[in-house]
Enzyme design. Structure first.
Site, PDB file in Angstrom:
ATOM      1  NE  ARG A  48      26.898  -3.996 -46.281  1.00 39.96           N
ATOM      2  CZ  ARG A  48      25.848  -3.721 -47.061  1.00 39.96           C
ATOM      3  NH1 ARG A  48      24.631  -4.097 -46.688  1.00 39.96           N
ATOM      4  NH2 ARG A  48      26.011  -3.040 -48.177  1.00 39.96           N
ATOM      5  N   GLY A  49      25.537  -8.653 -43.946  1.00 40.11           N
ATOM      6  CA  GLY A  49      25.226  -9.942 -44.548  1.00 40.11           C
ATOM      7  C   GLY A  49      25.953 -10.211 -45.841  1.00 40.11           C
ATOM      8  CD  GLU A  50      25.083  -6.470 -49.977  1.00 39.04           C
ATOM      9  OE1 GLU A  50      26.163  -5.913 -50.293  1.00 39.04           O
ATOM     10  OE2 GLU A  50      23.966  -6.004 -50.258  1.00 39.04           O
ATOM     11  CG  ASP A  51      30.994  -7.220 -46.337  1.00 38.85           C
ATOM     12  OD1 ASP A  51      30.728  -7.174 -47.552  1.00 38.85           O
ATOM     13  OD2 ASP A  51      31.359  -6.249 -45.661  1.00 38.85           O
ATOM     14  CB  THR A  52      30.515 -11.932 -42.654  1.00 39.47           C
ATOM     15  OG1 THR A  52      29.384 -11.354 -41.982  1.00 39.47           O
ATOM     16  CG2 THR A  52      31.605 -10.893 -42.806  1.00 39.47           C
ATOM     17  NE  ARG A  53      22.319 -13.342 -44.205  1.00 36.89           N
ATOM     18  CZ  ARG A  53      22.136 -12.161 -44.764  1.00 36.89           C
ATOM     19  NH1 ARG A  53      22.547 -11.960 -46.016  1.00 36.89           N
ATOM     20  NH2 ARG A  53      21.564 -11.193 -44.101  1.00 36.89           N
ATOM     21  N   GLY A  81       6.365 -10.051 -41.389  1.00 36.57           N
ATOM     22  CA  GLY A  81       5.387  -9.014 -41.100  1.00 36.57           C
ATOM     23  C   GLY A  81       5.878  -8.014 -40.085  1.00 36.57           C
ATOM     24  CD  GLU A 115      21.675  -4.671 -36.873  1.00 42.65           C
ATOM     25  OE1 GLU A 115      20.822  -5.265 -37.552  1.00 42.65           O
ATOM     26  OE2 GLU A 115      22.883  -5.026 -36.795  1.00 42.65           O
TER      27      GLU A 115
END
Length: 1138
Positions: A48-53, A81, A115
């Site tokens: 989850r990008g918002e949490d751990t990116r 694209g 995913e």
């Protein structure tokens, strides 16, 4: 129905259709990308990008990449694209492993859950590895969707319902998400509840991923120059024999230290390792083996690398058993690096049976002995780098680029030349010289000439320190300081004189890659190994020269001799000065060198009492010795080698002393030498070199007493007129060199007494005639004489042909054919009758003769000349019967053993027959012999199914028929003849003449050739006769014999269609001999009764038959079993008694 429920029902129906299509697409992609397409990613990161990116995921991603792991991360891997769902699905399918980072808000993302569903599907369908990481969440919260993680999941469900996206409120989709979460949370993974130990956790994760992916690629080099080509050579060796592809193959990599064995092994490991079920690289086995528990640790490491389990090995022997049990069913790649003992090899790779089919084991070692016998299938000898590779590798370390800068180009080549293509030295010296000035480079090069680089030396010295004992180390140091470039045999003799057991010692040094022996048998050594050996000597006494055991450096030897500071420590001394700078020293300089055993001087004069020189001297090499002779008080009883090249010696010594130990005497280029020494005082001499002694006019007859001599070199002794007759008595001599002795005009026939002589070099001499005994020699393998040079097998026929020329007179011995062994075969292409007449009297001396004529008319004339010459010789032989009776009896006995004679009692005239077979033995020939025995009578032979031509008398002329689908395989000739009782002990056959009128050729074969027709010779006769040829077979007998009938049988192979039908022919009655007039013996023998190396023979004795071995060219169709042999012998016994 409530409107909401109606909407829900419609949405559910639509979703079923979408779900079916989606499932089909997923399954198809799984097959397409998961199985048929190669995995292009090692790891797929789901997070989850918002949490751990920007925190944990970023750090984990970097660590994985730094470990050589290919990672897919959606934010930087997707191409612009792309539809995100399609790209993500494909990325998951193309990954070998997925890492799912479950954070608090992971389940709030629809994409994360999609995913996850795909990841778990790939885990189930294509075996993808899944590793969950629980970041600030508990696995049970993920499994049951509770606490904060559960709230995030419920937010996703509520949000989608509020947006009225019917396909997303489908109950099945929710269940798929929950199932995937439950399954993933049930897998073993990492729980990270406190980020204060984040770095440790990430390290553990990377190690786990590396192990599970078997992604342990080994570091090769920052600039791997020349690696790829050598790796390909090795892989080619591994795959060379396709038939052995499923066998367990062992490959050895052998070479000196620092040549790059480990580097190439690592590269192979990385390149092909993933093709195996398991792989292991055991590095530095030599070092680890000697550590506490090192032996067990190596076995445990091997088990862990391949089986991925930790096993405690209690002992070496039990470890062997465990390895065999665990690995015998696995196809593995194992690299054993730096193996130094057989114990190491036996503990880690005791047998090919330890490993599964198709396994490959690669062993790197400095010791060739480790790889001997059948321990490995192939050995790869490591090559040093060539100049181009060396410059490139050196430049990467010295300049951080592929080539040197302009100002350093010339001096860089000098450093590269010094390194000798050794990668270790190129890397070490390049790094050492990086960012230094040219003046510093020059200083380093000057220093290296005296003191080698320590880092390189430490690596190379490992091989020296591993030598078994002091004798091997002494041999290495002696070669490094004195014997590079010298003949191995000479050095062996010298070192044996020092008590060093040089044969085995030098062999071990070669096996350990410390010494090389080139094609000319010269000893060599890599320059860095040479410098390492010399540094070992220097390092024991850096300051005090006289305390070093060996002196080879010019300045050091000069100082010790000039200051007369030598001590008993010195064992060897070399001082070689140019002629322009000759120096003279007092012999007192050697007074204290009591242990001196090796002395090499050039451009040096010695003055004083030679009694001061060591009595332990073994090797004296004094180039340019100015003394007219060796002083009497010079103690020389221990000398093994005396080398006085370019000396002023006129006489070696005035008073001879017995020198039992002397093996080598070299007085080459001694332009004042007038006499050779008395060789009787040096009975064990093996090598005598008197090359270019221009005023030496004679050699002492005592040379004949050199019973151990192997080589005599008299090249360019231009005043030497002849050789003493005693020289021909040297039975041990292997090499005789007389080239350039322009006054020597004769070699005696006695040269045949030199029974060990293999090489005779006598070009540029006055010798005009080659002794016949040279050609008769059985030992000479190489000759250079009278314009002929080459191997004897190639040269001797040409020499004999030259004797046949009418312009040359043959040696007298060549004419004594009745007491001389048969010679080699002779072909005379495009002869003329005049030439043939000139050699006709020598025909009885030739084993065989092949003459090509220009016409049929010439053929008739030449055949007449040959037959007249043969009969004329036979007439002369009658007059000398008494002188040759012994020889005749011997030949008769031989013929009795080799010809199929058929004898029956008679009255006054004894009727006999002889069977001659040319070509291969086969079933047909066996049957023919049987039929001949059945149908023979006193007047000739009965009909036979083979093509037969017969005629009264000693000649048969016929035209070879056309046999469609058949080839001529064998020719058999049966001759019935009579003789008087006086000749009953003789067979009478002397020659066979074959005239081919169509090809205008004549073939003549002597009796000895017919007795033992070799495959090649007999087959040559058969193959020369073709369909349509008009041929005439003529047999020649001695006086007193009358040929009654001659029959020729042409035996062809069977047509292809008939071979299968005739393979089991019935037994037939066989007549094997005709005896006295009108009598014969009949017996029944199976058509398969001929053993492959036996035929039936009847001796000239009355009623006597036996089975005998035949010449090697007989190759029958069927073997005869032991029982059949016994049956055959019993039947012939019955025949004898009838």
């Amino acid at each position: 129905m409530h409107p909401y429920m109606s909407s829900y029902s419609e949405a559910r129906s639509k979703w079923r259709k979408v779900s079916i299509v989606t499932r089909a697409v997923f399954n198809f992609k799984s097959l397409l990308y998961g199985r048929n397409e190669s995995r292009i990613h090692d790891v797929f990161l789901s997070f989850r990008g918002e949490d751990t990116r920007s925190s944990f995921t970023s750090h984990l991603y970097a660590s994985l990449r730094n470990s050589g792991i290919k990672v897919f991360r959606e934010d930087d891997s997707l191409q612009r694209g792309d539809h995100i769902s399609t790209s993500l699905l494909r990325a998951i399918e193309q990954s070998r492993m997925s890492i799912i980072i479950f954070s608090t808000n992971y389940a709030e993302s629809r994409w994360c859950l999609d995913e996850l569903v795909k990841i778990m599907e790939c885990n189930r369908t294509i075996g993808q590895i899944v590793l969950p990481v629980f970041l600030d969440v508990d696995p049970s919260e993920v499994r049951h969707q509770t606490s904060e993680f559960g709230k995030a999941f419920q937010i996703l469900l509520n949000r989608r319902i509020e947006k009225e996206e019917p396909e997303l409120i489908e109950f099945n989709l929710e269940m798929k998400w929950r199932t995937a979460l439950r399954q993933a949370a049930g897998l073993a993974g990492f729980v990270v509840l406190n980020l204060r130990n984040e770095s440790d956790v990430i390290e553990d994760i990377v190690e786990n991923v590396t192990r599970k992916l078997d992604k342990a690629d080994l570091f090769i080099a920052n600039n791997p120059v020349g690696v790829e080509s050598r790796v390909q050579d090795m892989i080619q060796l591994l795959d060379q024999d396709i038939q052995l592809s499923n066998d367990v193959l062992l490959l050895g990599m052998w070479g000196m230290g620092g040549v790059g064995k480990t580097t190439i092994a690592k590269a192979i490991y990385n390149k092909i390792g993933r093709n195996f079920e398991g792989r292991s690289f055991l590095a530095n086995i030599r070092e680890v083996w000697d550590e506490t528990a090192g032996k067990l640790n190596l076995q445990e490491q091997l088990l862990f690398d391949i089986c991925k389990v930790t096993a405690k090995v209690p002992s070496i022997e039990s470890g062997k058993t465990i390895l065999k049990d665990r690995l015998s069913q696995k196809r593995v790649l194992i690299l054993l690096d730096d193996v130094t003992t057989l114990d190491q090899l036996n503990a880690l790779c005791g047998s090919r049976k330890w490993f599964g089919s198709g396994s490959r084991i690669i062993i790197t070692t400095r010791d060739r002995h480790i790889l001997r016998g059948n321990r490995v299938n192939k050995v790869f000898k490591m090559k040093h780098m060539d100049e181009s590779e060396s410059i490139k590798l050196f430049s990467w370390h010295a300049f951080k680029q592929a080539g040197p800068t302009k100002d350093f180009a010339a001096i860089s080549r000098k450093v590269v030349e010094y390194s000798g293509g050794l990668p270790l030295a190129l890397e070490v010296l390049g790094s050492y010289l990086f960012d230094r000035e040219v003046t510093e480079w020059k200083s380093v090069l000057d220093k290296l000439k005296r003191i080698p680089n320590n880092q390189v030396q430490e690596k190379l010295r490992i091989s020296y320190d591993a030598l078994n004992d002091d004798t091997e180390k002494e041999i290495f140091l002696d070669i490094a300081c004195f014997f590079i470039g010298m003949d191995r045999n000479d050095v062996t003799l010298i070192l044996n004189g020092c008590g060093l057991f040089a044969e085995i010692g030098i062999s071990i040094l070669v096996e350990r890659s410390l010494v090389i022996v080139d094609k000319k048998n010269k000893l060599g050594m890599h320059d860095l190994l040479r410098d390492m050996g010399r540094e070992i000597v220097r390092g024991k006494s850096p300051e005090e020269l006289e305390e070093r055991c060996r002196l080879w450096f010019q300045e050091d030897a000069l100082q010790v001799l000039s200051e007369q500071t030598g001590t008993k420590t010195i064992k060897g001394l070399a001082l070689k000065l140019p002629r322009s700078n000759e120096k003279c020293f007092s012999t007192k300089a050697f007074k204290k060198m009591k242990r001196l055993r090796l002395l090499q001087l050039a451009g040096v004069n010695l003055d004083g009492d030679f009694e001061y020189l060591s009595r332990n001297l073994i090797w004296l090499s004094w180039n340019g010795c100015c003394l007219p002779h060796i002083p009497e008080n010079f103690y020389r009883e221990n000398l093994v080698s005396i080398e006085l090249e370019n000396s002023n010696v006129k006489l070696l010594w005035k008073v001879a002393q017995r020198m039992e130990k002397l093996k080598i005497l070299n007085l080459s280029h001694s332009h004042c030498l007038m006499h050779t020494p008395d060789f009787s005082y040096m009975p064990n001499l093996e090598k005598l070199v008197l090359k270019d002694c221009p005023i030496l006019s004679e050699v002492s007859p005592t040379i004949g007493k050199l019973s151990e001599i192997l080589l005599i070199d008299l090249e360019d002794c231009v005043s030497l007129r002849n050789l003493p007759r005693s020289i021909y008595k040297l039975k041990s001599l292997k090499t005789l060199i007389l080239s350039g002795c322009i006054m020597i005009d004769k070699l005696e026939e006695d040269i045949e007494q030199m029974e060990s002589l293999t090489t005779l070099l006598a070009h540029k001499t006055a010798i005009k005639r080659i002794p016949f005994s040279v050609v008769r020699s059985k030992s000479i393998g190489y000759i250079s004489l009278c314009g002929y040079e080459g191997f004897s097998r190639d040269v001797f026929p040409s020499i004999i042909l030259s004797w046949m020329s009418p312009t040359n007179n043959l040696p007298s011995l060549f004419q004594t054919s009745t007491i001389m062994p048969s010679l080699v075969p002779l072909d005379v292409p495009h002869s003329s009758s005049h030439e043939l007449s000139s050699i006709s009297k020598y025909l009885p001396s030739l084993r065989s003769l092949w003459v090509e004529c220009s016409s049929e008319h010439q053929l008739s004339n030449d055949a007449t000349i040959i037959l007249d010459a043969l009969y004329a010789t036979l007439s002369k032989d009658v007059e000398s019967t008494s002188a040759t009776s012994q020889i005749s009896n011997m030949i008769t006995s031989a013929l009795t053993q080799h010809c199929d004679q058929l004898h029956v009692p008679c009255s006054e005239l004894s009727m006999k027959s002889v069977l001659i077979q040319m070509g291969m033995n086969c079933q047909v020939t066996n049957n023919l012999k049987e039929n001949m025995l059945q149908k023979m009578d006193g007047n000739g032979f009965g009909e036979d199914s083979s093509v037969t031509y017969n005629c009264e008398g000693s000649s048969v002329t016929f035209e070879v028929p056309q046999m469609k689908g058949r080839m001529l395989k064998t020719i058999m000739i049966c001759i019935v003849y009579s003789s008087t009782p006086d000749n009953i002990a003789s067979d009478g056959l002397t020659n066979l003449l074959v005239k081919n009128y169509t090809k205008s050729t004549i073939q003549l074969y002597k009796r000895e050739a017919l007795i033992s027709f070799e495959d090649e010779e007999g087959q040559r006769v058969v193959s020369s006769i073709e369909p349509g040829n008009k041929v005439d077979f003529v047999v020649v007998f001695e006086n007193g014999f009358v040929v009654k009938r001659t029959t020729v049988y042409l035996i062809y192979d069977e047509p292809i269609a008939e071979k299968g039908e005739e393979c089991h022919a019935q037994d037939k009655n066989v007549i094997v001999s005709s005896g006295d007039e009108n009598e014969c013996f009949l017996g029944e023998i199976s058509s398969h009764a001929q053993h492959k190396n036996e035929s039936i023979v009847c001796s000239g004795e009355e009623n006597e038959c036996f089975v005998r071995k035949v010449s090697p060219q007989v190759v029958p169709v069927d073997d005869l079993t032991q029982q059949k042999k016994k049956n055959l012998q019993r039947k012939w016994k019955t025949i004898k008694q009838c």
